[in-house]
Design an enzyme around this catalytic site. Structure first.
Site, PDB file in Angstrom:
ATOM      1  N   CYS A 115       0.899  -1.306   0.136  1.00  0.00           N
ATOM      2  CA  CYS A 115       0.195   0.075  -0.034  1.00  0.00           C
ATOM      3  C   CYS A 115       0.919   1.119   0.039  1.00  0.00           C
ATOM      4  O   CYS A 115       2.024   1.347   0.264  1.00  0.00           O
ATOM      5  CB  CYS A 115      -0.923   0.229   1.264  1.00  0.00           C
TER       6      CYS A 115
ATOM      7  N   ARG B 195       1.466   1.391  -5.902  1.00  0.00           N
ATOM      8  CA  ARG B 195       1.562   0.720  -4.866  1.00  0.00           C
ATOM      9  C   ARG B 195       0.168  -0.242  -4.545  1.00  0.00           C
ATOM     10  O   ARG B 195       0.170  -1.158  -3.780  1.00  0.00           O
ATOM     11  CB  ARG B 195       2.077   1.486  -3.636  1.00  0.00           C
TER      12      ARG B 195
ATOM     13  N   TRP C  58      -3.582  -1.781  -1.481  1.00  0.00           N
ATOM     14  CA  TRP C  58      -3.690  -3.111  -2.135  1.00  0.00           C
ATOM     15  C   TRP C  58      -4.254  -4.181  -1.013  1.00  0.00           C
ATOM     16  O   TRP C  58      -3.497  -4.251   0.101  1.00  0.00           O
ATOM     17  CB  TRP C  58      -2.180  -3.565  -2.585  1.00  0.00           C
TER      18      TRP C  58
ATOM     19  N   ASN D 290       0.063  -0.180   6.266  1.00  0.00           N
ATOM     20  CA  ASN D 290       0.500  -0.980   5.131  1.00  0.00           C
ATOM     21  C   ASN D 290       1.044  -2.301   5.919  1.00  0.00           C
ATOM     22  O   ASN D 290       1.761  -2.203   6.823  1.00  0.00           O
ATOM     23  CB  ASN D 290       1.809  -0.412   4.256  1.00  0.00           C
ATOM     24  N   GLY D 291       0.889  -3.505   5.414  1.00  0.00           N
ATOM     25  CA  GLY D 291       1.656  -4.593   6.096  1.00  0.00           C
ATOM     26  C   GLY D 291       0.169  -5.564   6.466  1.00  0.00           C
ATOM     27  O   GLY D 291      -0.708  -5.385   6.200  1.00  0.00           O
TER      28      GLY D 291
ATOM     29  N   GLU E 228      10.754 -14.374 -18.798  1.00  0.00           N
ATOM     30  CA  GLU E 228      10.341 -13.080 -18.188  1.00  0.00           C
ATOM     31  C   GLU E 228       9.359 -12.648 -19.359  1.00  0.00           C
ATOM     32  O   GLU E 228       8.471 -11.961 -19.123  1.00  0.00           O
ATOM     33  CB  GLU E 228      11.513 -12.267 -18.544  1.00  0.00           C
TER      34      GLU E 228
ATOM     35  N   LYS F  10       5.511 -10.919 -18.303  1.00  0.00           N
ATOM     36  CA  LYS F  10       5.007  -9.744 -18.967  1.00  0.00           C
ATOM     37  C   LYS F  10       3.457  -9.897 -19.394  1.00  0.00           C
ATOM     38  O   LYS F  10       2.802  -9.234 -19.058  1.00  0.00           O
ATOM     39  CB  LYS F  10       5.950  -9.037 -19.684  1.00  0.00           C
TER      40      LYS F  10
ATOM     41  N   GLU G  48       0.972 -10.706 -16.724  1.00  0.00           N
ATOM     42  CA  GLU G  48       0.832  -9.661 -15.812  1.00  0.00           C
ATOM     43  C   GLU G  48       0.031  -8.563 -16.494  1.00  0.00           C
ATOM     44  O   GLU G  48      -1.128  -7.851 -15.953  1.00  0.00           O
ATOM     45  CB  GLU G  48       2.156  -8.927 -15.455  1.00  0.00           C
TER      46      GLU G  48
ATOM     47  N   HIS H  16       9.532 -32.819 -24.290  1.00  0.00           N
ATOM     48  CA  HIS H  16       9.412 -33.950 -23.029  1.00  0.00           C
ATOM     49  C   HIS H  16       7.894 -33.483 -22.484  1.00  0.00           C
ATOM     50  O   HIS H  16       7.539 -33.687 -21.362  1.00  0.00           O
ATOM     51  CB  HIS H  16      10.401 -33.663 -22.018  1.00  0.00           C
TER      52      HIS H  16
ATOM     53  N   LYS I  71       3.442  -2.794  -7.073  1.00  0.00           N
ATOM     54  CA  LYS I  71       4.635  -2.685  -7.436  1.00  0.00           C
ATOM     55  C   LYS I  71       5.544  -3.395  -6.444  1.00  0.00           C
ATOM     56  O   LYS I  71       6.423  -3.976  -6.919  1.00  0.00           O
ATOM     57  CB  LYS I  71       5.148  -1.347  -7.327  1.00  0.00           C
TER      58      LYS I  71
END
Length: 621
Positions: free
Chosen positions: A2, A27, A78, A104-105, A490, A494, A497, A513, A616
Site C-alpha cells: 500500500c 503501490r 492493495w 501497510n502490511g 520473463e 510480462k 501480468e 518432453h 509494485k
C-alpha cells in the site's frame, strides 16, 4: 504494497495528500482515502473503493472547502484483509471519531486483538486487521492511566504488542499539529522540509516539495510536527535517523509525454543500464563502491545463492550463467519464497545475492534474514536507497534505474541484470579467474549496450504491429535456450501480468518432453535465437525446435541477431536485434517482449501501468 502519506505543515492537507497518493498509486489501487485534522477538534474523512479518481470524485461532490486543515494522512490500498470496498478502505477510525489510522502490511495477531475488542463491546465496522489498531490506541489514550492523554505514548504502547510486518500512521483530532507513525519490516521514509514534515512509503510522495529525507531503523516510530520530528524506538528511547538526499527529481516520476509510464520506462532503459555501470570501472578494475565487502571476502566465496521473486528471479537466472562462466563458482538460484523452507547448505563462505527492485519484498527480506542466520554473506542488488533489504544485507549494489512507476518491471529488470553481471565480474577479478584484460573487454561490451538498446528502440514498430495481430490469441508460448530461457520466462510473465493471457516460457530442449502437446494450428510461439557466432551449437538446436513447432502448425515469432540469415526461412515473423556477445543478448532480446506485452494489453483494453490484483512491491508473505 500500500501507499501511505502523512503530512504536518502549513500547506493545504487535502492537496498534499491527494497529490502524494497519485504518485504512489502504483503501490495499490483497490481503494484510497484521506483524513484531515481541521484544527478545531474534528477529523474530516473521505474514502472510496477503486482507483484514486473515485476518491477525487467523492471529494468534489462534498466540495474541497469542507476539507480544511493542514495535517493529513492518506492511503492507497492493495487489499489483503477484507475485500476492496468503501468500508474496508483506509483511513479507519476509533469509536470516538478522534483517532484515524492508515496501514501497510499485515498484523498477524489481529484475530486475537479483534476478539478482545469485541468482548469489550467495541463495534468494528470493517473486515480489516488495520481497524483494531485505531481502537487499541483509543483505549490507551482515553482509558489507560499510564498513557491517558498522551498521543505518542498511546501509539507506542499499542505497536509494542503487535505481531507482523507493518507501517502505521496515526492522526488525532485533538493533536492537529502531530502525526505519529511506526514501522516494522515495511517501508517508511521521512521527508524534511522548511516548516513541514512528510511521512511516506516512498520518496515519490514528497519529491515535489523536498529532496531531504531520513531513513528509519527497524521497530522505530517517528513523531512528525511542523517544527521538525523525532525518531523513537518502540520503548520510547531515542533512535538513530540517517539522512540522505534523493538523487532524482519530480520530472523523473512524471510521464514526460508518454501515454503511460511503462512506455516511458522502456524508453529510459539505455540510461538505466548506463547509470548502473557508471563509476564501477576505475583504473582498470571493477569497483563495487557501494558495497561493504572487501575483495578478500569475495575471494573466499566458494558458492553463490541467488534469491529473488518475479522478474528479479529471472534476472538471477541470468546471473547464474554469467557468474558460473566467469568464475567457475557453483551458483544456485532460488525463489525467495521457497528458500528458507528447505535445508539450504550455507556457511560463511557462501555469498547470497538478494535481488529486489524495492528493497522491501517480504519474501526476499526473510530469505536475507535466513541466510544471515546461517552465517552467509549477503549482497543486495536494489534500486531503492535506504530500503530494508540493503540495510540488513552485508553489502549493497544500487542499480540507479530511477523511479519505476509501472507495476510490471522493465528498466529495473535490465538494471538488475547489469548489476548482477558487475557482481560476476567483481568475483572473477577477486578470484583471478579472468585476466584484467578479459575483465576490461567484458566491461567495455557492457558499456556498449546502452547505445545498442537505443538503436533497437528506434526499430520496434513491427513489434507493435505483431501485438495487434496476436492480441486476441488465447495462448502464447515462449522458447529459449541458455540465456534465452530466462528471457522466455520473463516474456511470458510480462504477458500474464499485463494482458491477463495464458503464456508459458519453456527451455526449448524440454519441448519434446511434454509441452509440445500444447502446440496446435496457428498457435503463436515466440523464440529467442542465440547468435550463430557466439553459440553455433545452440543456434542449430533451436532451429530444430522451430522446425518441430512449425511442422505442427504453429506461427513463429523469432527474435534473432542482425545478420543471422540462416534463421529467416524458419520465421513467420522476424524481429532483429543488434548483435552482441551471448551473455549480453538478454539485455536486448527482452525489450521486444516488453513492448509486445504492453501493446497486447493496450489492444485488449487494459491499464498497462496498473494491472489487476498486482502492486509494485509485495511487502507481505
Amino acid at each position: 504494497m500500500c501507499g501511505i502519506i502523512g503530512y504536518v505543515g502549513s500547506r493545504g492537507g487535502l492537496q498534499v495528500g491527494v497529490e502524494a497518493l497519485r504518485r504512489m498509486e502504483y503501490r495499490g489501487y483497490d481503494s484510497a482515502g484521506v483524513a484531515i485534522a481541521d484544527g478545531t477538534g474534528n477529523l474530516i474523512i473521505e474514502r472510496k473503493a477503486g482507483e484514486l479518481a473515485n476518491l477525487e470524485a467523492a471529494i468534489a461532490v462534498r466540495g474541497s472547502g469542507e476539507f480544511q486543515g493542514s495535517t493529513v494522512i492518506g492511503h492507497t490500498r492493495w487489499a489483503t484483509h477484507g475485500s476492496p470496498s468503501d468500508r474496508n478502505a483506509h483511513p479507519h477510525l476509533d469509536e470516538t471519531g478522534k483517532i484515524a489510522v492508515v496501514h501497510n502490511g499485515i498484523i498477524e495477531n489481529f484475530a486475537a486483538l479483534r476478539e478482545e475488542l469485541l468482548a469489550a463491546g467495541v463495534e468494528l465496522k470493517s473486515e480489516t486487521d488495520t481497524e483494531v489498531t485505531a481502537h487499541l490506541v483509543s483505549r490507551a489514550y482515553f482509558s489507560c492511566p499510564e498513557t491517558a492523554g498522551n498521543f505518542v505514548e498511546s501509539v507506542l504502547s499499542v505497536v509494542r504488542g503487535l505481531v507482523g510486518a507493518f507501517t502505521l500512521v496515526f492522526t488525532h483530532a485533538d493533536h492537529p499539529d502531530t502525526v505519529v507513525a511506526a514501522r516494522r519490516s515495511t517501508p517508511l521514509v521521512v521527508g524534511v522540509g522548511e516548516g513541514e514534515t512528510f511521512i511516506a512509503s516512498d520518496v515519490a510522495a514528497f519529491i515535489e516539495h523536498t529532496r531531504n529525507a531520513v531513513e528509519l531503523d527497524q521497530d522505530t516510530a517517528v513523531v512528525a510536527r511542523t517544527d521538525g520530528f523525532e525518531v523513537l524506538n518502540f520503548d520510547g528511547t531515542p533512535s538513530v535517523a540517517r539522512p540522505f538526499v534523493i538523487d532524482w527529481d519530480l520530472e523523473a516520476a512524471e510521464k514526460g509525454g508518454f501515454p503511460y509510464f511503462m512506455l516511458k520506462e522502456i524508453a529510459e532503459q539505455p540510461r538505466a543500464v548506463s547509470d548502473t555501470l557508471r563509476g564501477h570501472f576505475i583504473d582498470g578494475r571493477v569497483v563495487l563502491d557501494e558495497q561493504r565487502l572487501a575483495e578478500q571476502d569475495l575471494r573466499e566465496v566458494d558458492k553463490v545463492f541467488v534469491v529473488a521473486c518475479g522478474s528479479a528471479y529471472h534476472s538471477g537466472l541470468l546471473a547464474k550463467y554469467a557468474i558460473e562462466h566467469w568464475t567457475r563458482l557453483p551458483v544456485e538460484v532460488e525463489l525467495a519464497s521457497e528458500f528458507r523452507y528447505r535445508d539450504s547448505v550455507l556457511d560463511s563462505s557462501t555469498l547470497v545475492l538478494a535481488i529486489s527492485q524495492s528493497g522491501e519484498t517480504a519474501d526476499t527480506l526473510e530469505a536475507v534474514r535466513h541466510a544471515k542466520a546461517q552465517k552467509a554473506r549477503v549482497l543486495a542488488v536494489c534500486n531503492t536507497n535506504g530500503s530494508q533489504i540493503p540495510r540488513e544485507a552485508d553489502a549493497v549494489l544500487y542499480t540507479h534505474a530511477g523511479p519505476e512507476i509501472g507495476v510490471a518491471s522493465t528498466k529495473a529488470f535490465l538494471a538488475q541484470v547489469t548489476a548482477n553481471y558487475l557482481v560476476g565480474l567483481a568475483l572473477a577479478q577477486a578470484r583471478g579467474t579472468k585476466s584484467p584484460g578479459d575483465i576490461a573487454r567484458e566491461f567495455a561490451d557492457l558499456e556498449a549496450v546502452p547505445e545498442l538498446i537505443s538503436r533497437l528502440l528506434e526499430s520496434v514498430e513491427s513489434v507493435r504491429e505483431l501485438a495487434q495481430r496476436y492480441s486476441e490469441s488465447s495462448t502464447i508460448l515462449f522458447l529459449g535456450r541458455h540465456v534465452g530461457y530466462p528471457v522466455a520466462l520473463e516474456g511470458a510473465l510480462k504477458l500474464k501480468e499485463l494482458a491477463y493471457m495464458h503464456a508459458e516460457g519453456f527451455a526449448a530442449g524440454e519441448l519434446k518432453h511434454g509441452p509440445i502437446a500444447l502446440v496446435e494450428e496457428d498457435l503463436p510461439i515466440i523464440v529467442m535465437v542465440p547468435s550463430p557466432k557466439t553459440h553455433p551449437i545452440l543456434h542449430s538446436k533451436i532451429l530444430s525446435n522451430i522446425r518441430e513447432v512449425q511442422a505442427r502448425g504453429a506461427r513463429t515469432i523469432v527474435i534473432a541477431s542482425e545478420g543471422d540469415e540462416t534463421v529467416a526461412p524458419f520465421a513467420d515473423h522476424l524481429i532483429e536485434i543488434p548483435s552482441t556477445s551471448g551473455l549480453l543478448q538478454p539485455l536486448l532480446s527482452t525489450i521486444p517482449l516488453q513492448i509486445f506485452a504492453a501493446e497486447v494489453a493496450q489492444a485488449r483494453g487494459y491499464n498497462v501501468d496498473k494491472p489487476r490484483n498486482l502492486a509494485k512491491s509485495v511487502t507481505v508473505e
